[in-house]
Scaffold this motif. Structure first.
Motif, mmCIF file in Angstrom:
data_model
loop_
_atom_site.group_PDB
_atom_site.id
_atom_site.type_symbol
_atom_site.label_atom_id
_atom_site.label_comp_id
_atom_site.label_asym_id
_atom_site.label_seq_id
_atom_site.Cartn_x
_atom_site.Cartn_y
_atom_site.Cartn_z
ATOM 1 N N GLU A 1 8.071 -0.255 -19.478
ATOM 2 C CA GLU A 1 9.233 0.280 -18.757
ATOM 3 C C GLU A 1 10.411 -0.684 -18.767
ATOM 4 O O GLU A 1 11.480 -0.350 -18.286
ATOM 5 N N LYS A 2 10.194 -1.895 -19.277
ATOM 6 C CA LYS A 2 11.240 -2.935 -19.274
ATOM 7 C C LYS A 2 11.765 -3.179 -17.859
ATOM 8 O O LYS A 2 12.950 -3.337 -17.639
ATOM 9 N N SER A 3 10.867 -3.183 -16.897
ATOM 10 C CA SER A 3 11.233 -3.356 -15.492
ATOM 11 C C SER A 3 11.477 -4.821 -15.178
ATOM 12 O O SER A 3 10.852 -5.709 -15.742
ATOM 13 N N LEU A 4 12.382 -5.049 -14.258
ATOM 14 C CA LEU A 4 12.623 -6.393 -13.747
ATOM 15 C C LEU A 4 11.971 -6.601 -12.387
ATOM 16 O O LEU A 4 11.813 -7.717 -11.931
ATOM 17 N N PHE A 5 11.611 -5.496 -11.732
ATOM 18 C CA PHE A 5 10.963 -5.552 -10.429
ATOM 19 C C PHE A 5 9.903 -4.470 -10.381
ATOM 20 O O PHE A 5 10.173 -3.323 -10.744
ATOM 21 N N VAL A 6 8.717 -4.846 -9.964
ATOM 22 C CA VAL A 6 7.613 -3.892 -9.870
ATOM 23 C C VAL A 6 6.964 -4.064 -8.500
ATOM 24 O O VAL A 6 6.711 -5.184 -8.063
ATOM 25 N N ALA A 7 6.731 -2.970 -7.818
ATOM 26 C CA ALA A 7 6.033 -3.001 -6.535
ATOM 27 C C ALA A 7 4.758 -2.187 -6.668
ATOM 28 O O ALA A 7 4.748 -1.143 -7.311
ATOM 29 N N GLY A 8 3.700 -2.687 -6.091
ATOM 30 C CA GLY A 8 2.429 -1.978 -6.150
ATOM 31 C C GLY A 8 1.897 -1.713 -4.762
ATOM 32 O O GLY A 8 2.143 -2.484 -3.828
ATOM 33 N N PRO A 9 1.162 -0.632 -4.599
ATOM 34 C CA PRO A 9 0.609 -0.303 -3.278
ATOM 35 C C PRO A 9 -0.626 -1.141 -2.977
ATOM 36 O O PRO A 9 -1.200 -1.776 -3.851
ATOM 37 N N ILE A 10 -1.010 -1.117 -1.722
ATOM 38 C CA ILE A 10 -2.271 -1.729 -1.304
ATOM 39 C C ILE A 10 -3.127 -0.648 -0.667
ATOM 40 O O ILE A 10 -2.625 0.412 -0.307
ATOM 41 N N SER A 11 -4.399 -0.909 -0.569
ATOM 42 C CA SER A 11 -5.250 0.005 0.184
ATOM 43 C C SER A 11 -6.042 -0.827 1.187
ATOM 44 O O SER A 11 -6.401 -1.969 0.907
ATOM 45 N N LEU A 12 -6.260 -0.260 2.344
ATOM 46 C CA LEU A 12 -6.957 -0.971 3.409
ATOM 47 C C LEU A 12 -8.415 -0.542 3.467
ATOM 48 O O LEU A 12 -8.719 0.640 3.360
ATOM 49 N N ASN A 13 -9.285 -1.513 3.631
ATOM 50 C CA ASN A 13 -10.686 -1.230 3.920
ATOM 51 C C ASN A 13 -10.834 -1.270 5.427
ATOM 52 O O ASN A 13 -10.606 -2.311 6.043
ATOM 53 N N THR A 14 -11.179 -0.153 6.012
ATOM 54 C CA THR A 14 -11.254 -0.092 7.468
ATOM 55 C C THR A 14 -12.601 0.447 7.914
ATOM 56 O O THR A 14 -13.312 1.096 7.156
ATOM 57 N N GLU A 15 -12.892 0.158 9.167
ATOM 58 C CA GLU A 15 -14.080 0.733 9.791
ATOM 59 C C GLU A 15 -13.691 2.085 10.381
ATOM 60 O O GLU A 15 -12.534 2.491 10.340
ATOM 61 N N ASP A 16 -14.661 2.784 10.949
ATOM 62 C CA ASP A 16 -14.418 4.131 11.451
ATOM 63 C C ASP A 16 -13.914 4.179 12.884
ATOM 64 O O ASP A 16 -13.838 5.252 13.463
ATOM 65 N N ASN A 17 -13.529 3.053 13.464
ATOM 66 C CA ASN A 17 -13.036 3.137 14.834
ATOM 67 C C ASN A 17 -11.580 3.618 14.858
ATOM 68 O O ASN A 17 -10.857 3.526 13.867
ATOM 69 N N PHE A 18 -11.164 4.134 15.984
ATOM 70 C CA PHE A 18 -9.863 4.787 16.118
ATOM 71 C C PHE A 18 -8.705 3.862 15.755
ATOM 72 O O PHE A 18 -7.802 4.246 15.016
ATOM 73 N N VAL A 19 -8.713 2.641 16.251
ATOM 74 C CA VAL A 19 -7.590 1.722 16.035
ATOM 75 C C VAL A 19 -7.425 1.408 14.549
ATOM 76 O O VAL A 19 -6.314 1.467 14.009
ATOM 77 N N GLN A 20 -8.525 1.105 13.868
ATOM 78 C CA GLN A 20 -8.422 0.784 12.446
ATOM 79 C C GLN A 20 -8.021 2.009 11.620
ATOM 80 O O GLN A 20 -7.277 1.887 10.656
ATOM 81 N N GLN A 21 -8.507 3.173 11.988
ATOM 82 C CA GLN A 21 -8.100 4.385 11.281
ATOM 83 C C GLN A 21 -6.603 4.660 11.495
ATOM 84 O O GLN A 21 -5.891 5.050 10.580
ATOM 85 N N TYR A 22 -6.135 4.453 12.710
ATOM 86 C CA TYR A 22 -4.708 4.624 13.002
ATOM 87 C C TYR A 22 -3.876 3.657 12.160
ATOM 88 O O TYR A 22 -2.877 4.052 11.556
ATOM 89 N N GLN A 23 -4.298 2.382 12.106
ATOM 90 C CA GLN A 23 -3.581 1.394 11.305
ATOM 91 C C GLN A 23 -3.575 1.776 9.832
ATOM 92 O O GLN A 23 -2.561 1.604 9.143
ATOM 93 N N LYS A 24 -4.684 2.303 9.349
ATOM 94 C CA LYS A 24 -4.771 2.710 7.957
ATOM 95 C C LYS A 24 -3.751 3.808 7.645
ATOM 96 O O LYS A 24 -2.996 3.717 6.676
ATOM 97 N N TYR A 25 -3.696 4.838 8.484
ATOM 98 C CA TYR A 25 -2.776 5.947 8.218
ATOM 99 C C TYR A 25 -1.325 5.561 8.487
ATOM 100 O O TYR A 25 -0.417 6.038 7.798
ATOM 101 N N ASP A 26 -1.106 4.675 9.435
ATOM 102 C CA ASP A 26 0.237 4.162 9.660
ATOM 103 C C ASP A 26 0.710 3.390 8.434
ATOM 104 O O ASP A 26 1.840 3.564 7.967
ATOM 105 N N ASN A 27 -0.162 2.567 7.883
ATOM 106 C CA ASN A 27 0.180 1.810 6.680
ATOM 107 C C ASN A 27 0.401 2.737 5.486
ATOM 108 O O ASN A 27 1.315 2.523 4.681
ATOM 109 N N LEU A 28 -0.428 3.770 5.367
ATOM 110 C CA LEU A 28 -0.243 4.734 4.273
ATOM 111 C C LEU A 28 1.111 5.427 4.362
ATOM 112 O O LEU A 28 1.750 5.696 3.340
#
Length: 192
Positions: A145-172
């Motif tokens: 692409e002859k790009s000068l700047f590239v950004a890549g996503p991250i993915s979170l590994n979370t447990e099934d508790n409410f707070v971590q799931q909320y953080q995961k979807y907030d980050n998404l």
């Protein structure tokens, strides 16, 4: 009511931006760009070994990248764990942060930039685990692409508790907005 209409309009614009983003197939046969990888850390004793193992497992010639780990005054055993990896990863360097602002992570990145050997810089966090083709994916986009700047996503590994799931979807939602803004050629942020 106007605020809600503007909010939904922006969401639609970001969705269109996501749709417009090109899909890039990783091409490991391309000539390899040299990268300086800057990783600030502070008290990451629990995470640093997983990061270093993922760096060791990268499918990329080690002479084509360096790893600059910048210690922001850790008080745990992070630095000692990293020192154990110096033999396994000869392209690894540990630097000390020099705080000059109220943003120690940005200061650490500045330290890394001053010591970087290569022109292309990648930053990530010390609590990340890198996919095996991580550098190939950046290399492919830069070369094709002859790009000068590239950004890549991250993915979170979370447990099934409410707070971590909320953080995961907030980050998404942040990642989706970021990618959508890139798709409409109006990037507004990157997160790590």
């Amino acid at each position: 009511m106007v605020f809600i209409a503007v909010y939904f309009f922006l969401i639609l614009v970001f969705i269109l931006g996501l749709i417009r983003l090109p899909l890039t197939k990783i091409d490991p046969t391309l000539p390899q760009q040299k990268f300086s990888i800057i990783i600030p850390f502070r008290n990451e004793e629990q995470n640093i070994e997983a990061l270093l193992k993922s760096i060791q497992n990268l499918r990329y010639h080690s002479e084509n990248f360096e790893i600059l780990l910048i210690d922001d005054h850790s008080t745990d055993g992070s630095t000692n764990k990293i020192k154990e990896w110096l033999v396994k990863l000869p392209n690894l360097k540990i630097l000390n942060n020099c705080r000059v602002t109220n943003a120690p992570k940005k200061d650490a990145i500045q330290v890394g930039l001053k010591h970087a050997l290569f022109d292309f810089i990648i930053t990530t966090d010390a609590d990340c685990i890198l996919p095996k083709n991580w550098l190939h994916s950046y290399n492919t986009v830069l070369k094709k692409e002859k790009s000068l700047f590239v950004a890549g996503p991250i993915s979170l590994n979370t447990e099934d508790n409410f707070v971590q799931q909320y953080q995961k979807y907030d980050n998404l939602s942040l990642i989706g907005a970021t990618m959508g803004s890139f798709g409409i050629k109006r990037p507004m942020m990157c997160n790590a």
